[in-house]
Design a protein around this motif. Structure first.
Motif, mmCIF file in Angstrom:
data_model
loop_
_atom_site.group_PDB
_atom_site.id
_atom_site.type_symbol
_atom_site.label_atom_id
_atom_site.label_comp_id
_atom_site.label_asym_id
_atom_site.label_seq_id
_atom_site.Cartn_x
_atom_site.Cartn_y
_atom_site.Cartn_z
ATOM 1 N N GLU A 319 0.850 -1.184 0.000
ATOM 2 C CA GLU A 319 0.000 0.000 0.000
ATOM 3 C C GLU A 319 0.887 1.234 0.000
ATOM 4 O OE1 GLU A 319 -2.227 -0.099 3.599
ATOM 5 O OE2 GLU A 319 -0.456 -0.165 4.873
ATOM 6 N N ILE A 320 0.285 2.393 -0.166
ATOM 7 C CA ILE A 320 1.044 3.638 -0.082
ATOM 8 C C ILE A 320 1.481 3.849 1.368
ATOM 9 C CG2 ILE A 320 0.948 6.147 -0.323
ATOM 10 C CD1 ILE A 320 -1.168 5.730 -2.502
ATOM 11 N N LYS A 362 3.905 3.904 -4.553
ATOM 12 C CA LYS A 362 3.612 3.692 -3.134
ATOM 13 C C LYS A 362 4.584 4.455 -2.237
ATOM 14 C CE LYS A 362 1.946 -0.920 -4.340
ATOM 15 N NZ LYS A 362 2.301 -2.366 -4.370
ATOM 16 N N PRO A 405 3.068 9.935 -4.497
ATOM 17 C CA PRO A 405 1.885 9.092 -4.720
ATOM 18 C C PRO A 405 0.635 9.941 -4.926
ATOM 19 C CG PRO A 405 3.057 8.489 -2.699
ATOM 20 C CD PRO A 405 3.582 9.810 -3.138
ATOM 21 N N TYR A 409 -2.671 3.993 -5.334
ATOM 22 C CA TYR A 409 -1.456 3.717 -6.106
ATOM 23 C C TYR A 409 -1.732 3.130 -7.473
ATOM 24 C CZ TYR A 409 -1.779 -1.224 -4.614
ATOM 25 O OH TYR A 409 -2.173 -2.521 -4.397
ATOM 26 N N ARG A 458 -0.426 1.966 -12.589
ATOM 27 C CA ARG A 458 0.069 2.625 -11.386
ATOM 28 C C ARG A 458 0.038 4.130 -11.617
ATOM 29 N NH1 ARG A 458 -0.850 -1.680 -10.023
ATOM 30 N NH2 ARG A 458 0.453 -3.225 -8.956
#
Length: 537
Positions: A319-320, A362, A405, A409, A458
């Protein structure tokens, strides 16, 4: 054991004498952490290159832990080293007579040209460069005052870290080192074993040799116990404490004698606890006093140190992350080897670029290892991969460097899993892939991984522009729900979409539920395609 006696008797004096800078204004680690900010050079770099390179590259087979595995007739679960024992016996001799200490002296690095390497790494888009200061083999690649087993005294007889430092400064590259040394005592225990059968059955390996055994030999005056440690039965608490103090002396020298922008520890906390913390404190204080600010980075697999960069080995965040992090990987193996079956590449330019896009989306950096040959040159196949990666990065640099980000993402996530769910893959294999994805370390996608779907993307941002990376592009329409005007992300109305590297018109339609974009047949290359989108932010 001469220098350990010196440590135990005079360690206090030595500690006071190592730093070469004023200490009147030294701050504690806690005080440094309270005001520390990750430097912009690092958070904006997004791509670095590392050479995980040292004396263990000298043998052409035997895996990345050659120094350990050459003493093991049976490597058990450590299968990557299964060729080391047989290769060593055939190439160098039996380890009761010719051990790793002798392999060290065979390593000459005779074609090492640090200027050529650093300038090349810069040319393919790397913004910082990292060299290996020492590995688990307990051999220093720098001019170590406190450890005689180093690259200046034997082997190449060159200060490798100094040369890389000077070249990095010459080519305006940020420079760092990695240290892997704090586990050497346990790692080296096989050197104190012996064959369990055959003509050398029961004959001790050279870990048992002493300084007296070196008389008349090339290593006369060097004590093997300073390299391998004392035999396990002789390792008293006092001795182990001396080892830790010696580690601190060596690494304090490393961070004060050399101008480092980046220090990476191979472990899950500070090496040797407070000793590693003390070295890190010295490092940050030196940078603060030299430059007026702590424009340096400390990285590792730390669990609760917000002042450090989180390191993920051969994997990435799921995850970010709100803080800077990095993923490290290598094209094939860590040290260059030519074991049977070991020349198969885990990565190509395609997977490196996909990985870079994923990490950047991310809030992470990619640090890519290049497996230098034992002579210090780049293998031809790896150079071809790097050339292709570099061309892609230069084309799409605006979407990579200094990127941040977005709210999410990516879009159409886990496309490869969705395809597999409808295929003949076994349920157990599918569950294993899902579990791997949810982890961080060792969750990376490689050439063996199922391909991304043509619509998985992305996102990164830079200024007022949203960049969309179509990971595995193919001609045709893709639908992107996150860019629908009434999606949870609340994007603005798109004003223009351009494909980086091309001036052809891009067809698209944005409505409340999705963006429908037509990926052209003619693209700049066959790799991840990047679109510049305005109006969303």
């Amino acid at each position: 054991m001469q220098y350990y006696k010196y440590i135990l008797s005079l360690v206090l004096v030595a500690f006071l004498s190592v730093p070469t800078f004023a200490q009147d204004n030294d701050l504690s680690w806690e005080e440094l952490s309270a005001t520390y900010e990750f430097p912009a050079w690092y958070t904006e770099a997004r791509f670095g290159i590392w050479v995980h390179w040292g004396a263990q590259t000298e043998p052409m087979q035997g895996g990345g832990w050659y120094a350990r595995h050459m003493y093991m007739e049976d490597v058990k679960h450590e299968k990557w080293g299964r060729n080391a024992y047989a290769f060593h016996n055939k190439t160098y001799g039996h380890p009761s007579e010719i051990g790793y200490k002798d392999v060290l002296n065979e390593w000459k690095a005779d074609k090492l040209n640090t200027d050529a390497l650093v300038s090349y790494f810069k040319s393919v888009g790397a913004k910082y460069f990292v060299a290996l200061a020492n590995h688990h083999d307990h051999f220093d690649n720098f001019n170590s005052t406190y450890h005689p087993w180093n690259s200046v005294n034997l082997g190449p007889k060159r200060d490798i870290i100094r040369e890389f430092e000077q070249s990095s400064k010459k080519y305006n590259m940020r420079f760092g080192v990695s240290s892997h040394d704090d586990r050497f005592l346990g790692w080296w225990e096989p050197a104190f074993g012996a064959d369990t059968s055959g003509p050398y059955k029961g004959v001790p390996y050279d870990g048992h040799m002493t300084i007296e055994d070196g008389k008349g030999k090339w290593w006369e005056g060097l004590d093997p116990a300073d390299l391998y440690g004392l035999p396990p039965a002789k390792r008293t608490p006092e001795y182990i404490e001396g080892v830790k103090k010696n580690w601190k002396l060596r690494h304090t020298e490393l961070v004060t004698k050399y101008d480092l922008d980046y220090l990476w520890f191979d472990g899950y906390n500070f090496p040797y606890g407070d000793y590693g913390k003390a070295v890190s404190t010295t490092y940050f204080n030196k940078k603060r006093q030299s430059n007026g600010k702590i424009d340096a980075v400390l990285a590792g697999k730390f669990s609760s140190e917000p002042t450090t960069v989180k390191d993920i080995e051969r994997g990435g965040a799921s995850e970010i992350l709100a803080y800077p992090w990095q993923g490290i990987t290598t094209l094939r193996t860590w040290f260059y080897k030519e074991d049977e079956g070991g020349l198969d590449y885990r990565h190509s330019a395609r997977t490196v670029i996909e990985t870079l896009a994923d990490y950047n989306s991310k809030n992470g950096n990619l640090v890519l290892n290049v497996e230098l040959l034992r002579d210090g040159t780049i293998p031809t196949t790896q150079k071809l991969i790097l050339d292709e990666v570099g061309a892609w990065i230069h084309l799409n640099s605006e979407a990579v460097y200094a990127s941040k980000p977005w709210k999410v993402y990516g879009d159409n996530l886990d496309s490869y899993l969705k395809v597999l769910e409808n295929s003949a893959i076994g349920e157990a294999d599918l569950e294993a892939l899902k579990k791997q994805k949810s982890e961080e370390h060792f969750n990376e996608r490689t050439l063996a991984s199922p391909a991304y779907g043509k619509d998985e993307v992305r996102y990164t941002t830079n200024g007022d522009v949203l960049y969309m990376f179509v990971l595995n592009p193919a001609e045709g329409q893709i639908e992107l729900p996150t860019l629908g005007l009434k999606s949870k992300q609340k994007p603005g109305k798109i004003t223009t979409i351009e494909m980086i590297g091309s001036d052809q018109k891009i067809e698209y339609k944005q409505d409340n539920t999705k963006l429908v974009l037509t990926v052209p047949a003619n693209r700049p290359n066959n790799l991840t395609t990047v679109f510049r989108i305005k109006g969303v932010l």
